[in-house]
Write a protein that holds these residues in place. Structure first.
Motif, PDB file in Angstrom:
ATOM      1  N   GLN A 181       1.362  10.084  16.372  1.00 32.25           N
ATOM      2  CA  GLN A 181       2.170   9.620  15.242  1.00 32.25           C
ATOM      3  C   GLN A 181       1.458   9.854  13.916  1.00 32.25           C
ATOM      4  O   GLN A 181       2.064  10.328  12.941  1.00 32.25           O
ATOM      5  N   GLN A 210      19.914   1.570  20.333  1.00 34.35           N
ATOM      6  CA  GLN A 210      18.514   1.787  20.701  1.00 34.35           C
ATOM      7  C   GLN A 210      17.836   0.440  20.901  1.00 34.35           C
ATOM      8  O   GLN A 210      17.861  -0.416  20.012  1.00 34.35           O
ATOM      9  N   LEU A 238       9.105   9.161  24.799  1.00 34.45           N
ATOM     10  CA  LEU A 238       9.143   8.722  23.405  1.00 34.45           C
ATOM     11  C   LEU A 238      10.064   9.611  22.578  1.00 34.45           C
ATOM     12  O   LEU A 238      10.852   9.125  21.760  1.00 34.45           O
ATOM     13  N   ASN A 239       9.990  10.926  22.794  1.00 32.07           N
ATOM     14  CA  ASN A 239      10.851  11.852  22.051  1.00 32.07           C
ATOM     15  C   ASN A 239      12.324  11.618  22.379  1.00 32.07           C
ATOM     16  O   ASN A 239      13.181  11.643  21.487  1.00 32.07           O
ATOM     17  N   LYS A 295      13.392   8.399  20.597  1.00 29.77           N
ATOM     18  CA  LYS A 295      13.545   8.593  19.153  1.00 29.77           C
ATOM     19  C   LYS A 295      14.802   9.390  18.823  1.00 29.77           C
ATOM     20  O   LYS A 295      15.471   9.117  17.822  1.00 29.77           O
ATOM     21  N   ILE A 315       4.688   3.699  18.439  1.00 31.02           N
ATOM     22  CA  ILE A 315       6.137   3.886  18.405  1.00 31.02           C
ATOM     23  C   ILE A 315       6.618   3.509  17.007  1.00 31.02           C
ATOM     24  O   ILE A 315       6.458   2.389  16.563  1.00 31.02           O
ATOM     25  N   ASP A 316       7.180   4.466  16.323  1.00 28.96           N
ATOM     26  CA  ASP A 316       7.562   4.251  14.929  1.00 28.96           C
ATOM     27  C   ASP A 316       8.955   4.832  14.725  1.00 28.96           C
ATOM     28  O   ASP A 316       9.125   6.048  14.689  1.00 28.96           O
ATOM     29  N   ILE A 317       9.955   3.963  14.651  1.00 29.30           N
ATOM     30  CA  ILE A 317      11.340   4.408  14.544  1.00 29.30           C
ATOM     31  C   ILE A 317      12.006   3.660  13.402  1.00 29.30           C
ATOM     32  O   ILE A 317      11.994   2.427  13.371  1.00 29.30           O
ATOM     33  N   LEU A 376      15.118   0.572  13.964  1.00 29.19           N
ATOM     34  CA  LEU A 376      15.309   0.207  15.369  1.00 29.19           C
ATOM     35  C   LEU A 376      16.018  -1.148  15.390  1.00 29.19           C
ATOM     36  O   LEU A 376      15.493  -2.137  14.878  1.00 29.19           O
ATOM     37  N   ARG A 435       8.459  -3.764  15.223  1.00 29.83           N
ATOM     38  CA  ARG A 435       9.099  -2.462  15.341  1.00 29.83           C
ATOM     39  C   ARG A 435      10.576  -2.506  14.996  1.00 29.83           C
ATOM     40  O   ARG A 435      11.246  -1.488  15.005  1.00 29.83           O
TER      41      ARG A 435
END
Length: 447
Positions: free
Chosen positions: A87, A245, A286-287, A290, A307-309, A312, A333
């Motif tokens: 990330q 999500q 993870l991909n 996302k 994990i950076d979305i 979310l 998150r």
């Protein structure tokens, strides 16, 4: 204040502008000028405060301003997990798209071939996990004698994971003279302070995020349930909006796998991410999450780092964490950058003590609601103090404290964290609506 006032180069400002960032977060506003001036820095910053840009932007500016006349790396970023290393690398490539700063990541769980090739070609920047970096040091495939800037990202998590001896071994390989060191941590326990005293020179301190602060835009909700019916309740909640999500936290690796398989068999696309998965499996999961191809990601606490979305909408604690501080990291998150988020916890009787600890840590109560059809056979015994006010259908009584007064409910409070890496998006976006609350009974607050 804008990024233009911080002394950043036009190339960095152009990249930030293209990504929609024009206002720095508090940690960026304070840390970037100090880092640009060459100071060592102790920075208190939790996930969601924009810390990656706080150290990444001045780092990129320094590396791009002087040519690398050797093939040795000039900067090292240490992170606790592979996901966070990836990330950070992605974010720094985005910020430095108009600069020439060759970089690579080094972490375990994958072959060494690509890492060796990148190091042999020569890079300015290495982003690494301690274990695999030590493997390269032992093989003499990396030379750290030219490091000018060292960044320890999420230092508290690295110490929690037992990396302190590894970090000290790595630090012993770095030049002490003329090295700038930036340490970012959510907390500053004694071992971190000792580390700072040993390896930093008169560090400046920046602490802009109060410990254990959560976003005002997060709605906290607790659903009491018998332990044996948790999976059914989770399926019920996810089925209500199968496209949303949702990040689901489980306590163990085995439990994460079983839960993901159960959801898949029940018709909900899900993937699990934990330390026993290969790096390729973790990155694919993870991909997919996302990109929205898999709407539900089941994760353990360690694997969820990185994990950076954006926006979310929901985090569900299938198992409550045994350490109250991990609740803050989990729910951080969601509810980012002013967006609305939900933090839902499924709580069985044997987890009541964990919920009480979380409530004490946050200094706020939570809404407790039975889900029709999933009420626990025996009402949960909360102990000496109920963690929140129950809002239950059908006129059922709320859990009460021993002296007979109804448990009160407060709204969450605290400063909402900004985007994980840079400041808020430019003006013109729709302002998120405040979370809708159901009708409350006995809504008197205790002052």
């Amino acid at each position: 204040m804008s990024f233009e006032t911080l002394g950043l180069s036009p190339a960095l400002l152009r990249a930030l502008s293209e990504q929609g960032y024009d206002t720095p977060t508090p940690i960026q506003a304070q840390a970037i000028p100090l880092a640009l001036a060459g100071h060592d820095l102790l920075a208190g910053a939790q996930t969601g405060t924009g810390k990656t840009a706080a150290f990444g932007l001045p780092l990129l500016q320094k590396l791009s301003g002087e040519p690398n006349r050797t093939r040795k790396p000039r900067a090292l970023v240490l992170t606790p997990t592979r996901e966070l290393a990836v990330q950070v690398h992605e974010s720094l490539r985005d910020y430095g798209k108009y600069l020439r700063v060759p970089s690579t990541t080094i972490y375990g769980g994958v072959g060494m071939g690509n890492q060796l090739q990148a190091l042999q070609r020569g890079v300015d920047l290495v982003i690494a996990c301690p274990g695999r970096l030590l493997d390269h040091i032992d093989r003499r495939s990396v030379d750290l004698s030219g490091i000018e800037v060292l960044i320890l990202d999420e230092a508290d998590r690295m110490l929690d994971m037992g990396f302190l001896p590894s970090i000290k071994r790595i630090l012993a390989k770095l030049p002490r003279q003329n090295r700038q060191t930036l340490l970012f941590s959510a907390t500053f326990a004694e071992p971190i302070k000792q580390l700072a005293l040993e390896f930093m020179r008169n560090p400046q301190e920046v602490m802009v995020t109060p410990q254990n602060t959560v976003a005002e835009t997060i709605a906290h909700r607790v659903h009491p349930v018998d332990g044996g019916r948790k999976r059914e309740l989770l399926l019920h909640l996810l089925s209500a909006d199968a496209r949303a999500q949702t990040l689901v936290f489980a306590r163990t690796k085995h439990g994460s796998d079983k839960l993901a398989v159960f959801l898949e068999k029940s018709g909900i696309k899900a993937a699990a991410i934990h330390g026993n998965k290969s790096q390729g499996q973790r990155q694919r999961a993870l991909n997919d999450f996302k990109a929205g191809r898999v709407p539900v990601l089941v994760a353990t606490d360690i694997a969820a780092r990185g994990i950076d979305i954006d926006q979310l909408p929901k985090v569900i604690n299938f198992d409550l964490p045994m350490v109250a501080e991990d609740y803050v990291h989990r729910i951080g998150r969601t509810g980012r950058n002013g967006s609305q988020g939900e933090a839902i916890s499924l709580v069985a009787q044997d987890e009541a003590k964990y919920l009480r600890a979380i409530v004490r840590l946050l200094k706020q109560d939570m809404d407790i609601r039975d889900v029709p059809g999933f009420e626990p056979q025996t009402p949960i015994r909360w102990g000496n103090s109920a963690p929140g006010k129950a809002e239950q259908p059908g006129g059922h009584r709320a859990p009460r404290k021993p002296h007979g007064k109804p448990a009160h409910a407060r709204r969450p409070h605290g400063d909402a964290p900004r985007h994980a890496h840079a400041g808020p998006k430019k003006h013109g976006e729709r302002k998120p609506q405040a979370p809708q609350r159901g009708p409350r009974r006995d809504a008197n607050r205790n002052g």
